[in-house]
Scaffold this motif. Structure first.
Motif, PDB file in Angstrom:
ATOM      1  N   ILE A  25       0.847  -1.190   0.000  1.00  0.00           N
ATOM      2  CA  ILE A  25       0.000   0.000   0.000  1.00  0.00           C
ATOM      3  C   ILE A  25       0.883   1.241   0.000  1.00  0.00           C
ATOM      4  CG2 ILE A  25      -1.832   1.251   1.207  1.00  0.00           C
ATOM      5  CD1 ILE A  25      -2.648  -1.424   2.477  1.00  0.00           C
ATOM      6  N   LEU A  26       0.785   2.018  -1.069  1.00  0.00           N
ATOM      7  CA  LEU A  26       1.588   3.235  -1.228  1.00  0.00           C
ATOM      8  C   LEU A  26       0.705   4.470  -1.382  1.00  0.00           C
ATOM      9  CD1 LEU A  26       4.278   1.804  -3.669  1.00  0.00           C
ATOM     10  CD2 LEU A  26       4.719   2.589  -1.342  1.00  0.00           C
ATOM     11  N   ASP A  27      -0.519   4.419  -0.913  1.00  0.00           N
ATOM     12  CA  ASP A  27      -1.469   5.513  -1.085  1.00  0.00           C
ATOM     13  C   ASP A  27      -0.922   6.837  -0.556  1.00  0.00           C
ATOM     14  OD1 ASP A  27      -3.090   3.424  -1.841  1.00  0.00           O
ATOM     15  OD2 ASP A  27      -4.339   3.468  -0.049  1.00  0.00           O
ATOM     16  N   SER A  28      -1.330   7.929  -1.207  1.00  0.00           N
ATOM     17  CA  SER A  28      -1.057   9.297  -0.732  1.00  0.00           C
ATOM     18  C   SER A  28       0.426   9.560  -0.510  1.00  0.00           C
ATOM     19  CB  SER A  28      -1.839   9.575   0.570  1.00  0.00           C
ATOM     20  OG  SER A  28      -3.222   9.460   0.345  1.00  0.00           O
ATOM     21  N   ASN A  29       1.247   9.014  -1.410  1.00  0.00           N
ATOM     22  CA  ASN A  29       2.639   9.434  -1.495  1.00  0.00           C
ATOM     23  C   ASN A  29       2.786  10.314  -2.737  1.00  0.00           C
ATOM     24  OD1 ASN A  29       4.421   8.186   0.739  1.00  0.00           O
ATOM     25  ND2 ASN A  29       3.062   6.493   0.164  1.00  0.00           N
ATOM     26  N   THR A  30       3.993  10.590  -3.174  1.00  0.00           N
ATOM     27  CA  THR A  30       4.167  11.627  -4.191  1.00  0.00           C
ATOM     28  C   THR A  30       4.817  11.097  -5.467  1.00  0.00           C
ATOM     29  OG1 THR A  30       6.347  12.292  -3.356  1.00  0.00           O
ATOM     30  CG2 THR A  30       4.436  13.368  -2.394  1.00  0.00           C
ATOM     31  N   ILE A  31       4.636  11.854  -6.526  1.00  0.00           N
ATOM     32  CA  ILE A  31       5.348  11.672  -7.786  1.00  0.00           C
ATOM     33  C   ILE A  31       6.101  12.980  -8.047  1.00  0.00           C
ATOM     34  CG2 ILE A  31       5.152  11.304 -10.272  1.00  0.00           C
ATOM     35  CD1 ILE A  31       4.380   8.843  -8.774  1.00  0.00           C
ATOM     36  N   ARG A  32       7.401  12.916  -8.147  1.00  0.00           N
ATOM     37  CA  ARG A  32       8.191  14.147  -8.343  1.00  0.00           C
ATOM     38  C   ARG A  32       8.639  14.346  -9.775  1.00  0.00           C
ATOM     39  NH1 ARG A  32      11.988  14.134  -2.863  1.00  0.00           N
ATOM     40  NH2 ARG A  32      10.257  14.323  -1.378  1.00  0.00           N
ATOM     41  N   ASN A  33       8.366  13.386 -10.635  1.00  0.00           N
ATOM     42  CA  ASN A  33       8.769  13.473 -12.029  1.00  0.00           C
ATOM     43  C   ASN A  33       7.751  14.322 -12.788  1.00  0.00           C
ATOM     44  OD1 ASN A  33       9.712  13.136 -14.610  1.00  0.00           O
ATOM     45  ND2 ASN A  33       9.249  10.951 -14.738  1.00  0.00           N
ATOM     46  N   TYR A  34       8.002  15.616 -12.803  1.00  0.00           N
ATOM     47  CA  TYR A  34       7.110  16.539 -13.510  1.00  0.00           C
ATOM     48  C   TYR A  34       7.593  16.718 -14.942  1.00  0.00           C
ATOM     49  CZ  TYR A  34       4.803  18.016  -9.217  1.00  0.00           C
ATOM     50  OH  TYR A  34       4.071  18.053  -8.057  1.00  0.00           O
ATOM     51  N   GLU A  35       6.675  16.589 -15.873  1.00  0.00           N
ATOM     52  CA  GLU A  35       6.987  16.833 -17.274  1.00  0.00           C
ATOM     53  C   GLU A  35       5.769  17.485 -17.907  1.00  0.00           C
ATOM     54  OE1 GLU A  35       7.668  14.107 -21.194  1.00  0.00           O
ATOM     55  OE2 GLU A  35       8.858  13.591 -19.410  1.00  0.00           O
ATOM     56  N   ASN A  36       5.903  18.746 -18.274  1.00  0.00           N
ATOM     57  CA  ASN A  36       4.757  19.503 -18.800  1.00  0.00           C
ATOM     58  C   ASN A  36       3.584  19.454 -17.834  1.00  0.00           C
ATOM     59  OD1 ASN A  36       6.191  20.101 -21.196  1.00  0.00           O
ATOM     60  ND2 ASN A  36       5.543  18.149 -22.110  1.00  0.00           N
ATOM     61  N   ASP A  37       3.903  19.687 -16.564  1.00  0.00           N
ATOM     62  CA  ASP A  37       2.900  19.697 -15.496  1.00  0.00           C
ATOM     63  C   ASP A  37       2.237  18.340 -15.275  1.00  0.00           C
ATOM     64  OD1 ASP A  37       3.266  22.403 -14.897  1.00  0.00           O
ATOM     65  OD2 ASP A  37       1.887  23.019 -16.489  1.00  0.00           O
ATOM     66  N   SER A  38       2.852  17.279 -15.780  1.00  0.00           N
ATOM     67  CA  SER A  38       2.338  15.923 -15.569  1.00  0.00           C
ATOM     68  C   SER A  38       3.170  15.216 -14.509  1.00  0.00           C
ATOM     69  CB  SER A  38       2.388  15.123 -16.879  1.00  0.00           C
ATOM     70  OG  SER A  38       1.539  15.697 -17.844  1.00  0.00           O
ATOM     71  N   GLN A  39       2.489  14.430 -13.689  1.00  0.00           N
ATOM     72  CA  GLN A  39       3.180  13.609 -12.703  1.00  0.00           C
ATOM     73  C   GLN A  39       3.126  12.177 -13.210  1.00  0.00           C
ATOM     74  OE1 GLN A  39       0.758  15.733  -9.480  1.00  0.00           O
ATOM     75  NE2 GLN A  39       2.533  14.989  -8.337  1.00  0.00           N
ATOM     76  N   ILE A  40       4.271  11.676 -13.629  1.00  0.00           N
ATOM     77  CA  ILE A  40       4.330  10.449 -14.415  1.00  0.00           C
ATOM     78  C   ILE A  40       4.891   9.296 -13.580  1.00  0.00           C
ATOM     79  CG2 ILE A  40       5.306   9.372 -16.474  1.00  0.00           C
ATOM     80  CD1 ILE A  40       5.557  12.240 -17.646  1.00  0.00           C
ATOM     81  N   LEU A  41       4.179   8.157 -13.616  1.00  0.00           N
ATOM     82  CA  LEU A  41       4.726   6.931 -13.047  1.00  0.00           C
ATOM     83  C   LEU A  41       5.573   6.291 -14.136  1.00  0.00           C
ATOM     84  CD1 LEU A  41       4.551   5.192 -10.431  1.00  0.00           C
ATOM     85  CD2 LEU A  41       2.845   3.807 -11.618  1.00  0.00           C
ATOM     86  N   PRO A  42       6.880   6.195 -13.942  1.00  0.00           N
ATOM     87  CA  PRO A  42       7.779   5.850 -15.056  1.00  0.00           C
ATOM     88  C   PRO A  42       7.810   4.359 -15.375  1.00  0.00           C
ATOM     89  CG  PRO A  42       9.045   6.235 -13.067  1.00  0.00           C
ATOM     90  CD  PRO A  42       7.622   6.565 -12.727  1.00  0.00           C
ATOM     91  N   ASP A  43       8.383   4.051 -16.529  1.00  0.00           N
ATOM     92  CA  ASP A  43       8.603   2.663 -16.930  1.00  0.00           C
ATOM     93  C   ASP A  43       9.523   1.951 -15.945  1.00  0.00           C
ATOM     94  OD1 ASP A  43       7.088   2.617 -19.261  1.00  0.00           O
ATOM     95  OD2 ASP A  43       8.719   3.399 -20.503  1.00  0.00           O
ATOM     96  N   ASP A  44       9.320   0.653 -15.790  1.00  0.00           N
ATOM     97  CA  ASP A  44      10.237  -0.263 -15.100  1.00  0.00           C
ATOM     98  C   ASP A  44      10.481   0.071 -13.633  1.00  0.00           C
ATOM     99  OD1 ASP A  44      10.625  -1.690 -17.526  1.00  0.00           O
ATOM    100  OD2 ASP A  44      12.057  -0.164 -18.176  1.00  0.00           O
ATOM    101  N   ILE A  45       9.567   0.799 -12.999  1.00  0.00           N
ATOM    102  CA  ILE A  45       9.762   1.195 -11.606  1.00  0.00           C
ATOM    103  C   ILE A  45       9.744  -0.020 -10.669  1.00  0.00           C
ATOM    104  CG2 ILE A  45       7.303   1.641 -11.187  1.00  0.00           C
ATOM    105  CD1 ILE A  45      10.193   3.755  -9.860  1.00  0.00           C
TER     106      ILE A  45
END
Length: 540
Positions: free
Chosen positions: A146-166
Motif C-alpha cells: 500500500i503506497l497511497d497518498s505518497n508523491t510523484i516528483r517526475n514533472y513533465e509539462n505539469d504531468s506527474q508520471i509513473l515511469p517505466d520499469d519502476i
C-alpha cells in the motif's frame, strides 16, 4: 441442518481468544502495547501496537528479539527514517508504517524481512515513488503493498508520471495487491508495471488519469481494477483486451461520456461487475456490454440517462442493477432482456411519482426493489403491487403520509416493507390487509402514535417473522415498538387482543430456524470444547 453447518463453519473461523503475549518492560519504555490472538485452529497472532504515540524515531525492539511478532503497527507517528537494524524481531508478517514522515532516502532496505513479510503499508508518507523503490527489493513473499497518498516528483509539462520499469527489478514475485490511491498520478508509462505480472488487484483511485492506462495490459492475472475518481472521459476500444481474468472494473466518479463498442473486448468470459456510477453517460452502453456473458452486476447510477429502450439486449444474465439518480422515463421496453435474470433493482431518486408496475411486472425473478428518495407527489400510497414478484420493497424517504391496504390486497406472497423516514402516523393498513401479507414492516423515523392499532398488530400474529419495528410516541414519550414496557402501557387503555393467526409457514419457519440455531450453538460449543481440550493436551 445445512444452515447450521454453514453457520458453524463461519463461527469456527471467527472464534479466537486472547492469550499471554506480554512485554511489560517494552510497554513501560515506549507506551506501546503487546497482545496475542489465538484462533480456533491454534494459529497465533502476536501484535505490537505503537500507533499514534507521536514517536519521532523507531522504538527499540531489542527486548522483543527472542519473540515472534506477527504484526508491528507504527501508524500515525512522526518517524522520518527506518533501517534494517530497527527491526530486531522475528517473523513480522504485517508492517504498518502509514501516516509518518518517511521519505525515499530515509528508508533503508527492508530485505531482512523478506522471509516473513506479506503485507506492507506505507500510505500517507512523503515517499517519491518515481525516484525508486529499491528499499522493498527481495520481499519475496510480499502479497500486499500500500503506497497511497505518497508523491510523484517526475514533472513533465505539469504531468506527474509513473515511469517505466519502476517495479521491474524488485523481485516482488508474490505480490497480489498494489494500491496507489491519491498519489497525484496524471500519466502511467506503458511499462510501469513490468515485474508485477502476478498482480490480481490494482487500485489507482483518486488520481488524475485521463484515460485507462495501457500499462495494465501487462497484468495478465488481474482480477480487480479500481479507477474511480479520475478524469477519464472515454473508454476506448481494446482498453482491457489482454485481461481475460478481469472480473471487476470500478470507474465511478470520472468524466465518462463515451464508451466505444469494443471497449470491453477480451472480457467476454470474465467480467462480472461493472461500476460506472457518477459519470456523464446519457445512455446504457448496450453495444459495449452485450457480449459480456458473465456480467452479473451493473452500477450506472448518477448519470444523465433518461430513456432506456432495448438497452439490456445481450448474452449476459444480469442479477443486480443500480439506476439511482438518473432522470428516468419508463416505457414497456425499459427492462426488456432482464425478465428472467434480474433479482435486485435500485431505483432511488429517479423522479418517479408512482411505481411503474406495468414495466416492473415483466421482471419474473425480481426479489428486492428499492424506490427510496422519490418523494411521491401523491402522499397516499395505494398502487396495487400484486403483479410484482418482489419479496422486499424499500420505500424510505418518499414523503408518504398514508398507506392504503388496497396496495397489498392481492399479494401472491408475503413481502418485507421498509417505510423508514416518511411522514406516516397511522399503520392501520397492516390490520386492513389480509393476514400474513408482510414478512416485516419497518416504520423507523415516522411519527407513529402508540395506539390500539399497534397493540393489535403486535399480538394478533398477522405479521411474519421480524414483525413490526420502529418507535412510537405515547404521552410525549418514545417507545421501541415491541418492547415489554410499551406492551404494559398499551394494556392500560387497550383490551389485549387474542392471537388470530400464526401466518401459515411462518410458525414452521421460525421453529426450523430455532432448531437450526440450536444445532448451530451446539456445534459452536463442540468446537470451543475441542479447543479447550486441545489446549489441555498441549499443556500435558
Amino acid at each position: 441442518m445445512i444452515l447450521a453447518l454453514n453457520f458453524v463453519t463461519v463461527s469456527m473461523v471467527l472464534i479466537y481468544t486472547l492469550a499471554d503475549f506480554r512485554c511489560p518492560a517494552f510497554e513501560k519504555q515506549t507506551q506501546c502495547t503487546c497482545r496475542e490472538i489465538v484462533w480456533w485452529n491454534n494459529d497465533r497472532m502476536s501484535i505490537v501496537n505503537c500507533s499514534f504515540l507521536n514517536l519521532k524515531t523507531m522504538p527499540n525492539l531489542s527486548s522483543l528479539s527472542n519473540q515472534n511478532v506477527t504484526k508491528l503497527l507504527l501508524s500515525g507517528n512522526n518517524i522520518s527514517t527506518v533501517s534494517v537494524s530497527d527491526f530486531d524481531v522475528r517473523s513480522i508478517s504485517e508492517l504498518d508504517l502509514s501516516r509518518n514522515t518517511l521519505e525515499t532516502g530515509g528508508i533503508g532496505t527492508l530485505s531482512q524481512l523478506g522471509a516473513d513479510l506479506t503485507k506492507l503499508n506505507l500510505a500517507r508518507n512523503r515517499i517519491a515513488i518515481d525516484q525508486g523503490l529499491m528499499f522493498i527489493k527481495n520481499l519475496s513473499i510480499l502479497t500486499e503493498l500500500i503506497l497511497d497518498s505518497n508523491t510523484i516528483r517526475n514533472y513533465e509539462n505539469d504531468s506527474q508520471i509513473l515511469p517505466d520499469d519502476i517495479f521491474r527489478d524488485l523481485r516482488l514475485h508474490s505480490l497480489r495487491k498494489l494500491s496507489l490511491r491519491s498519489c497525484g498520478i496524471t500519466m502511467i508509462e506503458p511499462r510501469a508495471f513490468v515485474g508485477l505480472e502476478s498482480i490480481k488487484e490494482i487500485d489507482l483511485t483518486y488520481n488524475y488519469l485521463e484515460k485507462v492506462p495501457s500499462a495494465i495490459l501487462q497484468l495478465k492475472n488481474l482480477e480487480r481494477l479500481f479507477l474511480g475518481g479520475n478524469d477519464i472521459t472515454k473508454i476506448a476500444t481494446d482498453s482491457f483486451v489482454t485481461l481475460d481474468a478481469l472480473e471487476e472494473i470500478v470507474l465511478d466518479y470520472n468524466e465518462l461520456s463515451t464508451i466505444d463498442d469494443g471497449a470491453f473486448r477480451g472480457l467476454e468470459d470474465s467480467l462480472k461487475e461493472l461500476e460506472l456510477h457518477a459519470n456523464y453517460l446519457s445512455q446504457i452502453p448496450t453495444a459495449a456490454m452485450k457480449q459480456l456473458r458473465k456480467l452479473l452486476f451493473l452500477k450506472i447510477s448518477k448519470n444523465n440517462i433518461k430513456t432506456i429502450k432495448n438497452a439490456f439486449q445481450g448474452d449476459y444474465t444480469l442479477n443486480m442493477l443500480e439506476l439511482d439518480s438518473n432522470p428516468l422515463v419508463f416505457s414497456k421496453n425499459t427492462f426488456q432482456g432482464l425478465e428472467h435474470s434480474l433479482e435486485t433493482l435500485f431505483l432511488r431518486d429517479v423522479g418517479m411519482s408512482i411505481i411503474p408496475v406495468a414495466e416492473l411486472s415483466s421482471l419474473k425473478t425480481l426479489s428486492y426493489l428499492d424506490i427510496s428518495h422519490n418523494h411521491f407527489h401523491r402522499k397516499t400510497f395505494d398502487t396495487d403491487i400484486s403483479t410484482l414478484s418482489v419479496k422486499t420493497l424499500v420505500m424510505s424517504n418518499n414523503s408518504l403520509r398514508h398507506i392504503s391496504p388496497s396496495a397489498f390486497i392481492n399479494l401472491r406472497h408475503p413481502i418485507g416493507l421498509d417505510l423508514d423516514n416518511n411522514n406516516i402516523s397511522n399503520i392501520s393498513f397492516i390490520i386492513s390487509s389480509p393476514p400474513c401479507s408482510f414478512r416485516y414492516v419497518d416504520v423507523t423515523g415516522n411519527p407513529i402514535e402508540c395506539d390500539c392499532d399497534v397493540e393489535e398488530i403486535l399480538h394478533t400474529g398477522i405479521i411474519f417473522g421480524m414483525g413490526l419495528t420502529g418507535v412510537c410516541k405515547l404521552n410525549e414519550t418514545m417507545y421501541e415498538i415491541g418492547s415489554s414496557i410499551l406492551a404494559e402501557q398499551l394494556y392500560t387503555f387497550c383490551n389485549r387482543t387474542e392471537r388470530i393467526s400464526w401466518c401459515s409457514g411462518a410458525f414452521q419457519s421460525n421453529r426450523a430456524l430455532q432448531s437450526n440455531t440450536g444445532l448451530t450453538l451446539i456445534n459452536v460449543w463442540v468446537v470451543f470444547v475441542c479447543f479447550l481440550l486441545n489446549k489441555r493436551w498441549e499443556v500435558k
